[in-house]
Design a protein around this motif. Structure first.
Motif, PDB file in Angstrom:
ATOM      1  N   UNK A   5      89.515  78.289  10.409  1.00 17.10           N
ATOM      2  CA  UNK A   5      88.988  77.992   9.080  1.00 17.10           C
ATOM      3  C   UNK A   5      88.596  76.524   8.939  1.00 17.10           C
ATOM      4  N   UNK A   6      89.301  75.645   9.625  1.00 20.76           N
ATOM      5  CA  UNK A   6      88.941  74.231   9.582  1.00 20.76           C
ATOM      6  C   UNK A   6      87.543  74.015  10.163  1.00 20.76           C
ATOM      7  N   UNK A   7      87.257  74.664  11.287  1.00 24.59           N
ATOM      8  CA  UNK A   7      85.931  74.519  11.905  1.00 24.59           C
ATOM      9  C   UNK A   7      84.851  75.130  11.017  1.00 24.59           C
ATOM     10  N   UNK A   8      85.148  76.286  10.442  1.00 30.59           N
ATOM     11  CA  UNK A   8      84.180  76.896   9.527  1.00 30.59           C
ATOM     12  C   UNK A   8      83.896  75.976   8.343  1.00 30.59           C
ATOM     13  N   UNK A  19      82.340  68.870  20.170  1.00 29.66           N
ATOM     14  CA  UNK A  19      82.941  67.544  20.142  1.00 29.66           C
ATOM     15  C   UNK A  19      82.783  66.900  18.761  1.00 29.66           C
ATOM     16  N   UNK A  20      81.631  67.117  18.123  1.00 30.42           N
ATOM     17  CA  UNK A  20      81.429  66.586  16.776  1.00 30.42           C
ATOM     18  C   UNK A  20      82.442  67.196  15.797  1.00 30.42           C
ATOM     19  N   UNK A  21      82.705  68.487  15.946  1.00 27.84           N
ATOM     20  CA  UNK A  21      83.683  69.150  15.082  1.00 27.84           C
ATOM     21  C   UNK A  21      85.074  68.558  15.290  1.00 27.84           C
ATOM     22  N   UNK A  22      85.418  68.335  16.544  1.00 29.70           N
ATOM     23  CA  UNK A  22      86.726  67.752  16.848  1.00 29.70           C
ATOM     24  C   UNK A  22      86.858  66.371  16.215  1.00 29.70           C
ATOM     25  N   UNK A  23      85.860  65.524  16.401  1.00 20.12           N
ATOM     26  CA  UNK A  23      85.892  64.164  15.857  1.00 20.12           C
ATOM     27  C   UNK A  23      85.947  64.200  14.333  1.00 20.12           C
ATOM     28  N   UNK A  24      85.146  65.051  13.739  1.00 18.78           N
ATOM     29  CA  UNK A  24      85.102  65.151  12.275  1.00 18.78           C
ATOM     30  C   UNK A  24      86.447  65.629  11.722  1.00 18.78           C
ATOM     31  N   UNK A  25      87.060  66.615  12.369  1.00 14.29           N
ATOM     32  CA  UNK A  25      88.373  67.108  11.944  1.00 14.29           C
ATOM     33  C   UNK A  25      89.402  65.984  12.012  1.00 14.29           C
TER      34      UNK A  25
END
Length: 178
Positions: A5-8, A19-25
């Motif tokens: 849900x965090x990625x969504x 990688x952008x999702x990881x950094x943003x999270x």
């Protein structure tokens, strides 16, 4: 923690690669819960399989970009609307450690409690300092990190109180006449 849900939720802003999702999270949560990049890509594969994201192809630099589908938007909206369930409490390593310590011969439970108290108070001081520093330089982007810090502070304060209770129970067991 729901990585799915965090990625969504992050993909609602704009399409991104793993990688952008990881950094943003990690930016939004102050890196309190680091994500393994392999876990991000495995989750993206499952989300794609389930029709919640779509693979938009490469960005020309070797990255596969993902975007959220309408089904994904519906799923993440439901996640935000629903309270976090308490039916299966998360494992608490400290509670497990102390539960086992009091049941096994030869374990100095008071030392276990004291060592944890020292570590917990140190963490509480670090969180409080981070909170103070972040508040002094408050920008709207810091709000997410401040919420995470507040949660960590409250959890750690509760842990220290619980350790005090554990210590009192151990003293009561050692001296049942009082």
């Amino acid at each position: 923690m729901s990585i799915r849900h965090s990625l969504l939720a992050l993909l609602q802003d704009k399409p991104r690669y793993g990688y952008q999702l990881r950094v943003e999270f990690e930016d939004r949560t102050g890196s309190a819960w680091p994500l393994n990049i392999g876990q991000v890509y495995t989750t993206l594969d499952r989300l794609e399989r389930d029709g919640l994201v779509r693979n938009d192809g490469g960005d020309g630099e070797g990255h596969v970009v993902y975007s959220i589908t309408e089904a994904g938007r519906t799923d993440v909206a439901g996640w935000f609307e629903a309270p976090v369930g308490r039916t299966n409490p998360p494992r608490n390593e400290l509670a497990i450690k102390l539960a086992l310590a009091v049941t096994l011969p030869g374990v100095d439970v008071a030392s276990v409690i004291q060592a944890q108290r020292v570590a917990s108070v140190r963490a509480l001081q670090d969180y409080t300092k981070s909170r103070r520093d972040s508040s002094a330089n408050h920008r709207s982007a810091d709000t997410a990190w401040l919420l995470v810090l507040d949660s960590l502070i409250f959890q750690t304060e509760a842990e220290v109180r619980w350790l005090d209770l554990c210590e009192a129970r151990m003293a009561q067991l050692a001296n049942p006449a009082t």
